[in-house]
Design an enzyme around this catalytic site. Structure first.
Site, mmCIF file in Angstrom:
data_model
loop_
_atom_site.group_PDB
_atom_site.id
_atom_site.type_symbol
_atom_site.label_atom_id
_atom_site.label_comp_id
_atom_site.label_asym_id
_atom_site.label_seq_id
_atom_site.Cartn_x
_atom_site.Cartn_y
_atom_site.Cartn_z
ATOM 1 N N ASP A 30 29.943 53.240 31.655
ATOM 2 C CA ASP A 30 28.767 53.746 32.341
ATOM 3 C C ASP A 30 29.167 54.847 33.316
ATOM 4 O OD1 ASP A 30 27.096 51.916 31.088
ATOM 5 O OD2 ASP A 30 27.442 50.388 32.627
ATOM 6 N N ASP A 55 28.153 53.364 43.559
ATOM 7 C CA ASP A 55 29.106 52.471 42.887
ATOM 8 C C ASP A 55 30.466 52.533 43.575
ATOM 9 O OD1 ASP A 55 27.609 51.355 40.687
ATOM 10 O OD2 ASP A 55 27.702 53.294 39.704
ATOM 11 N N GLU A 106 34.645 48.648 38.635
ATOM 12 C CA GLU A 106 34.977 50.044 38.874
ATOM 13 C C GLU A 106 36.470 50.340 38.751
ATOM 14 O OE1 GLU A 106 32.389 51.921 39.017
ATOM 15 O OE2 GLU A 106 31.092 50.160 39.125
ATOM 16 N N LEU A 149 28.398 46.713 42.555
ATOM 17 C CA LEU A 149 27.016 47.169 42.574
ATOM 18 C C LEU A 149 26.381 46.970 41.210
ATOM 19 C CD1 LEU A 149 25.095 48.384 44.682
ATOM 20 C CD2 LEU A 149 25.454 50.573 43.573
ATOM 21 N N ASP A 150 25.722 45.852 41.021
ATOM 22 C CA ASP A 150 25.020 45.546 39.779
ATOM 23 C C ASP A 150 23.674 46.267 39.767
ATOM 24 O OD1 ASP A 150 24.333 43.799 37.373
ATOM 25 O OD2 ASP A 150 22.729 43.278 38.779
ATOM 26 N N GLU A 188 30.315 38.886 36.093
ATOM 27 C CA GLU A 188 28.860 38.839 35.958
ATOM 28 C C GLU A 188 28.424 37.468 35.443
ATOM 29 O OE1 GLU A 188 27.460 43.401 35.172
ATOM 30 O OE2 GLU A 188 28.543 42.448 33.510
#
Length: 352
Positions: A66, A72, A95, A115-116, A280
């Protein structure tokens, strides 16, 4: 484990946990660092464009492929700085391509998504931070090996939601999930819900239905039956809720039930799902199970899966136990799949 006395704020709650089990002192130290960083993040996010182009692309990508947003990277740096001075030996982050060693003398490791939901930054939709705290493994072969444990080994896990309220959801390996809300005036998190229970009253499902054509037949069959409502075999009307923010959907399900699905599908790179197991799926599954819910990869419990790599992906289904179990039945019993039971026409669920 002894019952935790009612406490007012997150700091007092952590003190209580350490009093009950002194071995948790290091874990509590890490959680205090997360709390401090989350307060700073909340301040920064609340400024939005007044701070700058937080949702602007940096021209780089993360481990997921992404495009990285400005926020982020800010979030990643902020939390890593917060861990310095705590007993964190190494950090895995969405990251970072490799584990970052912080303190070789530390005895804990942290996996996090700083940072979701960052694609929602400029749209003013809830975003969050997800974290998992694990013990180091004795005689592990390199930093990465410490993270390749099942989710059952988590000492504590949770997430922060930066939304209309800033909420911190946390659970220890023993004890119920707790929810704290940030009092911006006092600059501290105050307990709002002790021991939330994932209910079964709300017939809601969260899924990105635009991917329907790529799903495997069992997932298609389940969603088809939800869409049919009282006219279908589930005999219940469902509403769809989807924010594109994992933490926002998880928070809603903790408070009122329902089910979230992010299955694997037939698109290139999506066979094993899109969400990351370590930072996650595992933390979300951890807090959901301690709230009486269930989390699977459509078939097997998420917390029993051994990670193959630090950024390994996994399908994720979580929410009310009975509904998550029903999704498992759609996968394990051919009678629940439209593809495998074409002669049944309108299928009934009397076999449940």
């Amino acid at each position: 484990m002894q019952k935790i006395a009612e406490t007012e704020d997150f700091a007092s709650y952590l003190d209580q946990m350490v009093t009950l089990d002194p071995r948790l002192s290091g874990t509590a130290c890490v959680l205090r660092a997360i709390e401090a960083a989350a307060i700073e993040m909340s301040d920064l996010i609340s400024l939005g464009r007044l701070y700058g182009q937080l949702g602007a692309s940096r021209g780089s990508t993360n481990t997921d492929g992404d495009v990285q947003k400005e926020l982020d990277v800010l979030a990643n740096d902020l939390f890593i700085d917060a861990f310095k001075g705590s007993p964190v030996a190494a950090v895995v982050s969405e990251e970072l391509s490799e584990p970052l060693v912080l303190d070789p003398a530390g005895h804990l490791v942290v996996a996090m998504d700083p940072l979701d939901g960052s694609s929602n930054i400029d749209a003013n939709i809830s975003i969050g931070t997800i974290f998992s705290i694990l013990p180091m493994i004795a005689d592990a072969n390199g930093p990465e090996a410490h993270f390749l444990q099942t989710g059952r080994m988590q000492l504590a896990a949770g997430f922060v939601v930066y939304g209309p309220q800033t909420s911190l959801v946390c659970a220890f390996e023993s004890g119920p999930t707790q929810i704290f809300i940030l009092d911006h005036r006092a600059r501290r998190f105050i307990r709002a819900v002790s021991g939330p229970v994932v209910g079964t009253e709300y017939a809601e499902y969260a899924v990105n239905s635009s991917n329907y054509r790529y799903w495997d037949p069992p997932v298609q069959a389940f969603i088809d039956d939800c869409v049919q409502g009282t006219d279908g075999p589930l005999k219940r009307n469902y509403n769809m809720r989807w924010t594109g923010s994992l933490v926002a959907d998880a928070y809603r399900i903790l408070l009122r039930g329902g089910i979230f699905l992010y299955p694997g599908d037939q698109r290139t790179g999506y066979k094993d799902g899109r969400l990351r197991l370590l930072y996650e799926a595992n933390p979300v599954a951890f807090v959901v199970e301690r709230a009486g819910g269930r989390a699977t990869n459509c078939v097997h419990p998420i917390l029993d899966i051994v990670p193959s790599a630090i950024h390994a992906r996994v399908p994720l289904v979580f929410g009310s136990s009975d509904t998550v179990e029903l999704v498992t039945r759609y996968h394990s019993d051919p009678q629940f799949s439209a593809e495998h039971a074409p002669l049944f026409g309108k299928r009934g669920l009397m076999r449940i």
